[in-house]
Design an enzyme around this catalytic site. Sequence first.
Site, PDB file in Angstrom:
ATOM      1  N   SER A 109       1.005  -1.753   0.077  1.00  0.00           N
ATOM      2  CA  SER A 109       0.312   0.085  -0.057  1.00  0.00           C
ATOM      3  C   SER A 109       0.822   0.613  -0.023  1.00  0.00           C
ATOM      4  O   SER A 109       0.175   2.510   0.188  1.00  0.00           O
ATOM      5  CB  SER A 109      -1.398   0.252   1.049  1.00  0.00           C
ATOM      6  OG  SER A 109      -1.331  -1.054   1.108  1.00  0.00           O
ATOM      7  N   LYS A 144       0.160   3.410  -3.058  1.00  0.00           N
ATOM      8  CA  LYS A 144      -0.818   4.964  -2.735  1.00  0.00           C
ATOM      9  C   LYS A 144      -0.185   6.411  -2.497  1.00  0.00           C
ATOM     10  O   LYS A 144      -0.863   7.316  -2.788  1.00  0.00           O
ATOM     11  CB  LYS A 144      -1.597   4.641  -1.273  1.00  0.00           C
ATOM     12  CG  LYS A 144      -3.015   3.312  -2.041  1.00  0.00           C
ATOM     13  CD  LYS A 144      -3.755   2.808  -0.441  1.00  0.00           C
ATOM     14  CE  LYS A 144      -4.108   1.203  -1.167  1.00  0.00           C
ATOM     15  NZ  LYS A 144      -4.435   0.147   0.136  1.00  0.00           N
ATOM     16  N   SER A 178      -5.529   3.167   4.434  1.00  0.00           N
ATOM     17  CA  SER A 178      -5.550   2.377   3.649  1.00  0.00           C
ATOM     18  C   SER A 178      -6.936   1.339   2.298  1.00  0.00           C
ATOM     19  O   SER A 178      -6.157   0.221   1.869  1.00  0.00           O
ATOM     20  CB  SER A 178      -4.322   1.318   3.747  1.00  0.00           C
ATOM     21  OG  SER A 178      -3.298   0.752   2.848  1.00  0.00           O
ATOM     22  N   LYS A 187       3.548   6.597   4.114  1.00  0.00           N
ATOM     23  CA  LYS A 187       2.233   5.019   4.482  1.00  0.00           C
ATOM     24  C   LYS A 187       2.725   4.094   4.838  1.00  0.00           C
ATOM     25  O   LYS A 187       4.143   3.571   4.448  1.00  0.00           O
ATOM     26  CB  LYS A 187       1.596   5.673   2.774  1.00  0.00           C
ATOM     27  CG  LYS A 187       1.139   4.971   2.410  1.00  0.00           C
ATOM     28  CD  LYS A 187      -0.795   4.608   3.172  1.00  0.00           C
ATOM     29  CE  LYS A 187      -1.647   4.389   2.879  1.00  0.00           C
ATOM     30  NZ  LYS A 187      -1.708   2.614   3.405  1.00  0.00           N
TER      31      LYS A 187
END
Length: 311
Positions: free
Chosen positions: A70, A73, A127, A234
């Site tokens: 993730s 992202k 997420s 993140k």
Amino acid sequence: MKRWMRAVLAAAAVFTAAAGWVVWTTPPPPAPPVLPPPPETKAVSAAVIDGTTGEIYADKNGLGRVYPASTTKILTCIIALEEGKGLLDADAVVTPRAMAQDGTNLGLRTDLPISLREVLYGMMLVSGNDAAVAVAETVGGSYDRFIEMMNEKCASIGVTHSHFANPNGLTDPDHYTTARDMVKIARYAMENPDFRAIVKEKSHHMVYRDGMYRVVENRNEFLGSGYPGANGVKTGTTEAAGDCLVASAEQDGRLMIAAVYHDEDRFEDVKTWLDYGFAAARAQADYEAALAAEPPLHKWVNQMLGREPHA
């Protein structure tokens, strides 16, 4: 020998002696810093970059391919903020494709309209994989076009060892990055104040069009770890990628970004790598200050002797 010639020779001897004395007494220029090895880490791949200068101070297998999970992202979000700026307050497009995503989801529904801006918070804090697809289809006009935009953006910012095949980081053999590439992407994203505002939030009141709201909590434990200046970025986790983290902190006006991939101790390891980065930046700043303070005569002599570093 004529008197004038003796005078010239004497003057030359004095000048030579004086020049020799100046050369002999001129200290060499300040020595550039010699950095110690980077901190130990169990991460398969890691890197730390100076967000202010773009210098990568250290890496471990920094160009080795990893699944980004993730942390993908980060790229999805910055593209949405740049290319979809005029759509941020419009309704996000929610399709069956978005609602059918595997893994962690925000729970988007066609009967609960919500703005693209709010979906970005859901994507970066919770997420949500469904949120990432909604972002892609809203901003790109189509899913496939957004994937093209992701790889075009990488090429435009000098990210050359990555390829993205989806907007959320679900495992795909054609979806990969490197630690060095990802800190470059994060550095680029952190230049955007709207991106910074999203990723620094520990929680967010996400409001739907009908007035309903929910509080979403940021899964990035680094933000609440007490690390000085922590402000992003993140997390990521899949079975193939392991535990991943891109983390950032700002101290005394300098931004530092570290990335660790497939690291079971990610929240602690990024601290030591950020510490290393800040120490390296201070050493470099001290060196540059010492160069600037070098007396002009010393600098000139060292230039004549080839000892002065090139600008």
